[in-house]
Design an enzyme around this catalytic site. Structure first.
Site, PDB file in Angstrom:
ATOM      1  N   TYR A 120      -0.734  -0.954  10.457  1.00 28.14           N
ATOM      2  CA  TYR A 120      -1.012  -1.244   9.047  1.00 28.14           C
ATOM      3  C   TYR A 120       0.119  -0.713   8.179  1.00 28.14           C
ATOM      4  O   TYR A 120       0.651  -1.406   7.306  1.00 28.14           O
ATOM      5  CB  TYR A 120      -2.348  -0.625   8.637  1.00 28.14           C
ATOM      6  N   SER A 123       0.841  -1.192   0.000  1.00 29.33           N
ATOM      7  CA  SER A 123       0.000   0.000   0.000  1.00 29.33           C
ATOM      8  C   SER A 123       0.873   1.238   0.000  1.00 29.33           C
ATOM      9  O   SER A 123       2.015   1.214   0.487  1.00 29.33           O
ATOM     10  CB  SER A 123      -0.901   0.009   1.241  1.00 29.33           C
TER      11      SER A 123
END
Length: 253
Positions: A147, A137
């Protein structure tokens, strides 16, 4: 026919990888926790493209389940030519308020399972060739709770592994999309409007997958779909982490 194994294949980017690869006449091994969704997708792809589709129901937060998938990756009698590490899920960004067991499961799925499957794939692919795509990401380039940390690990390891094992015919690519229209946000109980992100920043899953497959074929270690996200990543490298982490509190990528 080449064979691709895709984790998190029941929805979102994983399902889109399956559709695009089946359209290219690749046989598939689809891995996810949802048996019904996998079987439905598998039947559709068999009917539309005439490819062989194998279904593996597995929870990649469980060691024995990861090992079962790794054994399939390593099976020399039915070799895997492309591994797509796509399985993952999101958590609220407030680390201290989350259950630590949820955070550990998050780490296991995003990092440990991906590492174990990469280890099996690289050992099997060395010499004969193969490709690995790790779905990371843009969040991996900024400071943004666990994350971001997990995706940063995937990016860094992919860069190193691509250099190290490229000489053996194995390419490793970290695919780094920004905000993408998938079911990822819906599973967290969010809608795009709730993210507070302008419409122009959202990408479509087919475009993201096409970019990832293209860059993996070219042997690139990192794939960032769209010029606007390339610019954001370049800017993030120049700004102090306190500033980028403040901006990153909005939304989830």
């Amino acid at each position: 026919m080449p064979t691709a194994l895709i984790t998190g294949a029941s929805a979102g980017l994983g399902a889109e990888f399956a559709r695009q690869l089946a359209a290219r006449h690749a046989d598939l091994v689809l891995v996810a926790r949802s048996a019904d969704a996998l079987e439905t997708l598998a039947a559709q792809l068999r009917d539309e493209h005439g490819v062989h589709v194998e279904v593996m129901v597995a929870d990649l937060a469980i060691d024995t389940e990861v090992q079962r998938v790794a054994d399939r990756v390593a099976d020399s009698a039915a070799p895997v030519d492309l591994l797509v590490n796509n399985a993952g899920f999101g958590l609220p960004l407030h680390f201290a308020d989350n259950l630590i067991d949820d955070e550990v499961r998050h780490l296991r799925v995003h990092v440990e399972a991906s590492m174990r499957l990469m280890h099996a794939a690289i050992r099997a692919m060395r010499g004969r060739g193969g490709r690995i795509i790790n779905v990371a990401s843009v969040a991996g380039f900024i400071s943004r709770s666990t994350y971001s940390a997990c995706k940063s690990w995937l990016i860094g390891f992919s860069r190193w592994a691509n250099d190290e094992y490229g000489r053996d015919g194995v390419s490793v690519t970290a695919l780094c999309p920004g905000f993408t229209h998938t079911s990822f946000h819906e599973r967290m109980g969010l809608t795009p409007g709730q993210e507070g992100v302008p419409a122009i920043m959202w990408l479509d899953a087919p475009r993201v997958v096409r970019a990832g497959l293209r860059d993996a074929a070219l042997g690139r270690p990192v794939s960032i779909p769209s010029l606007r996200y390339k610019l954001i990543v370049a800017l993030a490298r120049l700004l102090p982490s306190r500033l980028t982490s403040g901006v990153a509190r909005r939304g989830r990528v």
